[in-house]
Design a protein around this motif. Structure first.
Motif, PDB file in Angstrom:
ATOM      1  N   ALA A  77       0.829  -1.205   0.000  1.00  0.00           N
ATOM      2  CA  ALA A  77       0.000   0.000   0.000  1.00  0.00           C
ATOM      3  C   ALA A  77       0.865   1.256   0.000  1.00  0.00           C
ATOM      4  O   ALA A  77       0.556   2.236  -0.690  1.00  0.00           O
ATOM      5  CB  ALA A  77      -0.919  -0.004   1.221  1.00  0.00           C
ATOM      6  N   LEU A  78       1.966   1.235   0.743  1.00  0.00           N
ATOM      7  CA  LEU A  78       2.884   2.381   0.734  1.00  0.00           C
ATOM      8  C   LEU A  78       3.433   2.616  -0.665  1.00  0.00           C
ATOM      9  O   LEU A  78       3.458   3.750  -1.159  1.00  0.00           O
ATOM     10  CB  LEU A  78       4.031   2.137   1.714  1.00  0.00           C
ATOM     11  CG  LEU A  78       5.171   3.153   1.694  1.00  0.00           C
ATOM     12  CD1 LEU A  78       4.679   4.534   2.113  1.00  0.00           C
ATOM     13  CD2 LEU A  78       6.319   2.706   2.593  1.00  0.00           C
ATOM     14  N   GLY A  79       3.900   1.546  -1.314  1.00  0.00           N
ATOM     15  CA  GLY A  79       4.437   1.682  -2.664  1.00  0.00           C
ATOM     16  C   GLY A  79       3.401   2.200  -3.640  1.00  0.00           C
ATOM     17  O   GLY A  79       3.701   3.045  -4.496  1.00  0.00           O
ATOM     18  N   LEU A  80       2.158   1.727  -3.506  1.00  0.00           N
ATOM     19  CA  LEU A  80       1.101   2.169  -4.407  1.00  0.00           C
ATOM     20  C   LEU A  80       0.776   3.641  -4.188  1.00  0.00           C
ATOM     21  O   LEU A  80       0.553   4.399  -5.157  1.00  0.00           O
ATOM     22  CB  LEU A  80      -0.140   1.305  -4.185  1.00  0.00           C
ATOM     23  CG  LEU A  80      -1.317   1.544  -5.129  1.00  0.00           C
ATOM     24  CD1 LEU A  80      -0.912   1.275  -6.571  1.00  0.00           C
ATOM     25  CD2 LEU A  80      -2.500   0.660  -4.739  1.00  0.00           C
ATOM     26  N   LEU A  81       0.755   4.077  -2.940  1.00  0.00           N
ATOM     27  CA  LEU A  81       0.492   5.488  -2.646  1.00  0.00           C
ATOM     28  C   LEU A  81       1.576   6.383  -3.227  1.00  0.00           C
ATOM     29  O   LEU A  81       1.288   7.436  -3.820  1.00  0.00           O
ATOM     30  CB  LEU A  81       0.393   5.703  -1.138  1.00  0.00           C
ATOM     31  CG  LEU A  81      -0.875   5.189  -0.458  1.00  0.00           C
ATOM     32  CD1 LEU A  81      -0.755   5.310   1.051  1.00  0.00           C
ATOM     33  CD2 LEU A  81      -2.101   5.959  -0.951  1.00  0.00           C
ATOM     34  N   LEU A  82       2.838   5.988  -3.073  1.00  0.00           N
ATOM     35  CA  LEU A  82       3.930   6.799  -3.625  1.00  0.00           C
ATOM     36  C   LEU A  82       3.882   6.810  -5.147  1.00  0.00           C
ATOM     37  O   LEU A  82       4.151   7.840  -5.777  1.00  0.00           O
ATOM     38  CB  LEU A  82       5.274   6.266  -3.128  1.00  0.00           C
ATOM     39  CG  LEU A  82       5.548   6.430  -1.633  1.00  0.00           C
ATOM     40  CD1 LEU A  82       6.916   5.861  -1.275  1.00  0.00           C
ATOM     41  CD2 LEU A  82       5.460   7.898  -1.225  1.00  0.00           C
ATOM     42  N   LEU A  83       3.557   5.674  -5.743  1.00  0.00           N
ATOM     43  CA  LEU A  83       3.467   5.619  -7.209  1.00  0.00           C
ATOM     44  C   LEU A  83       2.347   6.524  -7.707  1.00  0.00           C
ATOM     45  O   LEU A  83       2.533   7.301  -8.655  1.00  0.00           O
ATOM     46  CB  LEU A  83       3.232   4.172  -7.647  1.00  0.00           C
ATOM     47  CG  LEU A  83       3.193   3.934  -9.164  1.00  0.00           C
ATOM     48  CD1 LEU A  83       4.542   4.261  -9.784  1.00  0.00           C
ATOM     49  CD2 LEU A  83       2.813   2.487  -9.464  1.00  0.00           C
ATOM     50  N   GLY A  84       1.173   6.444  -7.066  1.00  0.00           N
ATOM     51  CA  GLY A  84       0.067   7.302  -7.474  1.00  0.00           C
ATOM     52  C   GLY A  84       0.364   8.772  -7.246  1.00  0.00           C
ATOM     53  O   GLY A  84       0.050   9.625  -8.090  1.00  0.00           O
ATOM     54  N   GLY A  85       0.983   9.100  -6.116  1.00  0.00           N
ATOM     55  CA  GLY A  85       1.298  10.496  -5.824  1.00  0.00           C
ATOM     56  C   GLY A  85       2.297  11.089  -6.808  1.00  0.00           C
ATOM     57  O   GLY A  85       2.112  12.220  -7.278  1.00  0.00           O
ATOM     58  N   THR A  86       3.344  10.347  -7.128  1.00  0.00           N
ATOM     59  CA  THR A  86       4.343  10.873  -8.074  1.00  0.00           C
ATOM     60  C   THR A  86       3.778  10.936  -9.488  1.00  0.00           C
ATOM     61  O   THR A  86       4.140  11.836 -10.264  1.00  0.00           O
ATOM     62  CB  THR A  86       5.610  10.002  -8.047  1.00  0.00           C
ATOM     63  OG1 THR A  86       5.272   8.630  -8.270  1.00  0.00           O
ATOM     64  CG2 THR A  86       6.325  10.132  -6.718  1.00  0.00           C
ATOM     65  N   ALA A  87       2.896  10.005  -9.839  1.00  0.00           N
ATOM     66  CA  ALA A  87       2.250  10.075 -11.156  1.00  0.00           C
ATOM     67  C   ALA A  87       1.384  11.328 -11.258  1.00  0.00           C
ATOM     68  O   ALA A  87       1.357  12.000 -12.304  1.00  0.00           O
ATOM     69  CB  ALA A  87       1.420   8.817 -11.398  1.00  0.00           C
ATOM     70  N   LEU A  88       0.681  11.663 -10.181  1.00  0.00           N
ATOM     71  CA  LEU A  88      -0.129  12.879 -10.169  1.00  0.00           C
ATOM     72  C   LEU A  88       0.756  14.114 -10.287  1.00  0.00           C
ATOM     73  O   LEU A  88       0.423  15.061 -11.029  1.00  0.00           O
ATOM     74  CB  LEU A  88      -0.947  12.926  -8.884  1.00  0.00           C
ATOM     75  CG  LEU A  88      -1.896  14.123  -8.722  1.00  0.00           C
ATOM     76  CD1 LEU A  88      -2.912  14.156  -9.862  1.00  0.00           C
ATOM     77  CD2 LEU A  88      -2.622  14.050  -7.379  1.00  0.00           C
ATOM     78  N   LEU A  89       1.901  14.116  -9.593  1.00  0.00           N
ATOM     79  CA  LEU A  89       2.819  15.248  -9.715  1.00  0.00           C
ATOM     80  C   LEU A  89       3.327  15.388 -11.139  1.00  0.00           C
ATOM     81  O   LEU A  89       3.465  16.510 -11.659  1.00  0.00           O
ATOM     82  CB  LEU A  89       4.000  15.072  -8.759  1.00  0.00           C
ATOM     83  CG  LEU A  89       3.752  15.316  -7.269  1.00  0.00           C
ATOM     84  CD1 LEU A  89       5.053  15.179  -6.503  1.00  0.00           C
ATOM     85  CD2 LEU A  89       3.126  16.679  -7.024  1.00  0.00           C
ATOM     86  N   ALA A  90       3.632  14.259 -11.780  1.00  0.00           N
ATOM     87  CA  ALA A  90       4.116  14.312 -13.164  1.00  0.00           C
ATOM     88  C   ALA A  90       3.057  14.908 -14.075  1.00  0.00           C
ATOM     89  O   ALA A  90       3.374  15.675 -15.004  1.00  0.00           O
ATOM     90  CB  ALA A  90       4.497  12.906 -13.634  1.00  0.00           C
TER      91      ALA A  90
END
Length: 587
Positions: free
Chosen positions: A254-267
């Protein structure tokens, strides 16, 4: 070739620093109980045809779930496999385990030199590798015969930090590698999670100054990829739905998924945020991590989030690695880290001189404002590691990690600042090296040489377990009550069943063992002893009172056996030259 030299230097120094331990190791002994449990678990898995997480015969015969991931088990299996055809799996695994300390230290030396390389002159990188081989914060984790992940986790954190340093310059490939390294570190043990995230924060600080969302996304992608792999091939013993925090589980996925989603949104939003980009990115990613901690609060509590408070006190109070550091050990373990923190504070608060080639070429330190922020951030991280190291012996290696990486950087700066005064520069460099490397070593040697004085007229046997098997032949297949620290080696060397051990999923067995030793020795078998199912009791007198009975009057079962006055319900069944006495329980 330089990195081969760094590897050999660190590994060689590890061998030399462990010279006092090698005779026992070469005679067949390992250096801590976890090492026996690791090899036993792996050997049982080989005989079963697959890697296992449950160790048979502990917990009064029920077996105990040992929470370590299978990643190190797989590495040891690969190291032992070429030897197994010639000397058998038992000896091959032991050889692989003994090699783990020097090889892991060599890997750590290479990783530390690599971390420092962008910021230090190459002629001083060897000092980082030397620190890996000699600093007490490292050598305690890589004592010959320690078969555990402690030195490897430090190397993986250093590798993650080195990749992050290079990813600072918009290097997406290095960002991805930083994610991979951090993911493998957490797979090895979740103890690394706070330090991996602390390394990733550096890239978030870079986002404040430059649009590096693609690098952040690459890092999160590598991180998530490894966590997915680890979760699906090495889930918790209870299955995929168990929210384990002491090994990789869906909690970390879940931590990895949250970071992946957050950085994708930033991109996706990178070009639209304008001047608010920095705060927006920090709030988004920081909020996601904070939300994850709220969703899984036991993660923030570490091992103390696993057990109820009363069991926590009884259980973790018996673990030496979770005790605070006191006295001369504070200097031995924490002085190098303190030096690193003071140096980082000076760089963050003092004059901003970037006047030597190695550091002037480093983009991440090229701007004074960024320079101050990063050094102050490193100082804050160092302070956290010092506090953790003072509170728990387990964490003394983390402040040493920062000290070893900064040593060649500090020596490079000294050389550049005093370039016109070679004599003074040489003296200053020598002082840096002596303070960080030599002072803790000399103090540790002095403390080690001050052996405790035994009670007047009292001599004690060795209490070695290497030759225990013949004594316990009559007890094969039956429960033997022994001190919990002896359990792993007894399981490794004999076929007896044990009452309990110091593993987080074996608390009921540990508490039964503890209660049995604390009982008052009367005329009949106490119910606490009967509850263990023990048919035998194994005892060896040793200096100092057993930790599990120290808070009680000297009327316990342990005290009776130490005084040579066993209760009437115990009959001596044998003894050996190492001081062990086997008693049979008479019901």
């Amino acid at each position: 070739m330089s990195y081969l030299f760094f590897f050999l230097l660190a590994a060689g120094l590890n061998i030399v620093m462990g010279s006092h331990v090698w005779p026992g190791v070469l005679a067949g002994s390992l250096s801590d109980p976890d090492s026996y449990m690791r090899l036993l678990r792996l050997e049982q898995g080989i005989h079963a045809g697959h890697l296992v997480v449950n160790v048979a015969r502990d917990d009064s015969g029920a077996g105990v779930y040992v929470e370590w991931s299978r990643l190190l088990d797989a590495l040891l299996w690969l190291m032992a496999a070429p030897l197994a055809a010639f000397i058998g799996w038992h000896k091959a695994l032991c050889v692989a385990g003994v090699l783990l300390g020097p090889l892991g230290t060599g890997f750590l030396g290479v990783a530390l030199a690599w971390v420092a390389e962008p910021f230090a002159a190459r002629r001083y990188l060897w000092t980082a590798a030397a620190a890996a081989g000699v600093l007490p914060g490292f050598t305690t984790a890589a004592v010959p015969g320690v078969v555990h992940y402690h030195i490897l986790l430090l190397a993986m954190i250093a590798l993650t930090a080195g990749c992050v340093a290079r990813a600072w310059r918009a290097d997406r490939w290095m960002g991805f590698l930083a994610g991979l390294a951090g993911g493998f570190a957490i797979w090895l043990t979740p103890e690394t999670m706070p330090f991996v995230l602390a390394a990733y924060v550096v890239l978030v600080l870079r986002w404040w100054q430059a649009a590096n969302a693609v690098v952040l996304l690459a890092t999160a992608s590598g991180f998530f990829d490894v966590l997915c792999l680890g979760f699906f091939v090495d889930p918790p013993g209870g299955g995929y739905g168990v929210p384990a925090v002491d090994r990789i589980s869906y909690v970390y996925l879940a931590l990895g998924l949250l970071l992946l989603g957050g950085t994708a949104l930033l991109a996706g939003l990178q070009g639209r945020l304008g001047r608010g980009r920095g705060p927006a990115g920090l709030l988004l990613l920081g909020g996601l991590v904070a939300g994850w901690i709220v969703a899984f609060p036991r993660v923030a509590m570490g091992p103390y989030g696993i057990l109820p408070p009363d069991q926590t006190r009884a259980f973790f109070g018996a673990m030496s690695e979770l005790q605070p550091v006191r006295g001369a050990a504070m200097v031995v373990f924490l002085l190098p880290g303190l030096c690193a923190v003071l140096y980082a504070l000076w760089r963050g608060l003092g004059p901003q001189r970037m006047n030597f080639e190695a550091m002037a070429s480093a983009a991440m330190l090229g701007q004074p404002r960024r320079h101050r922020v990063l050094w102050l951030y490193l100082a804050c991280c160092g302070l956290v590691t010092l506090v953790l190291g003072a509170k728990f012996l387990l964490f003394v290696g983390f402040s040493a990690l920062l000290a070893a990486a900064m040593l060649p950087v500090a020596m490079s700066e000294v050389s550049a600042a005093l370039a016109g005064r070679p004599g003074l520069a040489s003296a200053a460099r020598s002082s840096c090296a002596a303070l960080v490397l030599m002072v803790p070593i000399l103090i540790s040697m002095t403390v080690a040489g001050a052996a405790p004085v035994p009670a007047a007229g009292k001599t004690y046997p060795s209490c070695a377990l290497r030759r225990i098997a013949p004594l316990l032949l009559p007890a094969a297949g039956q429960v033997v009550l022994a001190e919990v620290e002896a359990t792993p080696e007894l399981l490794y060397r004999t076929q007896v069943l044990t009452v309990g051990s110091l593993y987080q999923h074996g608390v009921p067995g540990y508490l039964r063992d503890r209660a049995a030793w604390r009982v008052m020795a009367g005329a009949v078998v106490p119910p606490e002893v009967s509850a263990t199912g023990a048919a035998y009791v194994l005892f060896c007198p040793a200096p100092g009172r057993y930790a599990l009975v120290q808070d009680l009057p000297k009327t316990t079962l342990w005290d009776a056996l130490e005084a040579g006055a066993p209760p009437s319900w115990l009959a001596q069944a044998g003894s050996n030259a190492d001081g062990w006495v086997l008693y049979k329980v008479i019901r």
